[in-house]
Motif scaffolding. Sequence first.
Motif, PDB file in Angstrom:
ATOM      1  N   ILE A  57      -5.617 -28.424  56.687  1.00  0.00           N
ATOM      2  CA  ILE A  57      -6.591 -27.337  56.793  1.00  0.00           C
ATOM      3  C   ILE A  57      -6.823 -27.103  58.277  1.00  0.00           C
ATOM      4  CG2 ILE A  57      -8.932 -26.564  56.264  1.00  0.00           C
ATOM      5  CD1 ILE A  57      -8.838 -28.531  53.855  1.00  0.00           C
ATOM      6  N   SER A  59      -8.351 -24.129  61.388  1.00  0.00           N
ATOM      7  CA  SER A  59      -9.092 -22.902  61.663  1.00  0.00           C
ATOM      8  C   SER A  59      -8.065 -21.829  61.955  1.00  0.00           C
ATOM      9  CB  SER A  59     -10.007 -23.076  62.871  1.00  0.00           C
ATOM     10  OG  SER A  59     -10.969 -24.049  62.606  1.00  0.00           O
ATOM     11  N   ASP A  65     -11.329 -21.312  57.780  1.00  0.00           N
ATOM     12  CA  ASP A  65     -10.370 -22.366  57.456  1.00  0.00           C
ATOM     13  C   ASP A  65      -9.247 -21.819  56.590  1.00  0.00           C
ATOM     14  OD1 ASP A  65     -11.796 -24.185  58.873  1.00  0.00           O
ATOM     15  OD2 ASP A  65     -12.655 -25.211  57.147  1.00  0.00           O
TER      16      ASP A  65
END
Length: 134
Positions: A57, A59, A65
């Motif tokens: 995960i 940004s 996300d």
Amino acid sequence: MKTLLKSIIGLAALAPVLLFSSCGDDNGGTKPVKPKAINITYKISTEIKDAKLESVIVSGANGRDSSISKDLKLPAEIKVRRATPPKNTEVTLKAKLDKPGKVNLEILVDNKSVKKESPTTKDAKDLATIVYKF
């Protein structure tokens, strides 16, 4: 009467000049400044034998996300391009391996390492996480 007529003709001739001279560029001739784009690279590696990367995960380009779970192999490198974020904006990197242990995580901005950590997960369900604040 001649003076009044001359004044009216003078104003009529001057009006278009005043009108068009005031319709110039409102920002003083400068072009609007576009925000500078930056490259963010997320790196993941481990020394755990036969470990597999299950999910990542990061940004994303919009600041939210993004979950990545396809074609993940160690070591992994994920690159995104985004506008320079405002001060105190955070970017994150979270990785989940199929085995617990030490995970090497790194965030690079414009090819310069800005955050590097090696968190240890105690369970295969845990996410190894690092956060960098601009």
